[in-house]
Scaffold this motif. Structure first.
Motif, short mmCIF file in Angstrom:
data_model
loop_
_atom_site.label_atom_id
_atom_site.label_comp_id
_atom_site.label_asym_id
_atom_site.label_seq_id
_atom_site.Cartn_x
_atom_site.Cartn_y
_atom_site.Cartn_z
N UNK A 191 50.11 39.37 36.19
CA UNK A 191 49.25 39.50 37.37
C UNK A 191 48.91 40.96 37.61
N UNK A 192 49.90 41.84 37.53
CA UNK A 192 49.66 43.26 37.77
C UNK A 192 48.72 43.85 36.72
N UNK A 193 48.92 43.49 35.46
CA UNK A 193 48.03 43.98 34.39
C UNK A 193 46.61 43.51 34.64
N UNK A 226 44.91 45.40 37.43
CA UNK A 226 44.58 46.79 37.10
C UNK A 226 43.53 46.90 36.01
N UNK A 227 43.23 45.82 35.34
CA UNK A 227 42.22 45.83 34.28
C UNK A 227 40.83 45.90 34.92
N UNK A 228 39.91 46.65 34.30
CA UNK A 228 38.54 46.66 34.84
C UNK A 228 37.98 45.24 34.86
#
Length: 100
Positions: free
Chosen positions: A88-90, A93-95
């Motif tokens: 979820x965090x990745x 933070x991904x465009x």
């Protein structure tokens, strides 16, 4: 008039009545009536506040998204929850892009 009843509400869930209300006497004393009246008003205020908070959360898109994440988390095995949150965090933070 005073009736007593035992109720429980585990973990903020549904209210359960145990047994039947019992009549405790002809009339309550003035002090008892005043105390019960004050408790009744306090309970009404507490319930009104809880209802207001639920409505406010329902109108908040962030709270709606968090509730959805909590629902998804229930489907994840306990030993995989750290991986779930890392994912979820990745993704957060991904465009912005279309999901794979």
């Amino acid at each position: 008039m005073v009736y007593e009843v035992e109720v429980s509400r585990p973990d903020g869930g549904r209210i359960t009545r145990h047994g039947d209300p019992c009549y405790t006497g002809d009339k309550a004393e003035a002090a008892v009536r005043d105390a019960l009246s004050a408790r009744h008003r306090a309970a009404e205020a507490t319930l009104d506040l809880a209802a207001h908070e639920r409505r406010a959360k329902a109108d908040d898109p962030l709270e709606t998204a968090i509730e959805r994440l909590r629902e998804l988390l229930q489907a994840v095995k306990p030993n995989q929850r750290t991986a779930f949150w890392a994912y979820v965090i990745v993704r957060l933070n991904r465009p912005a892009s279309s999901p794979r």
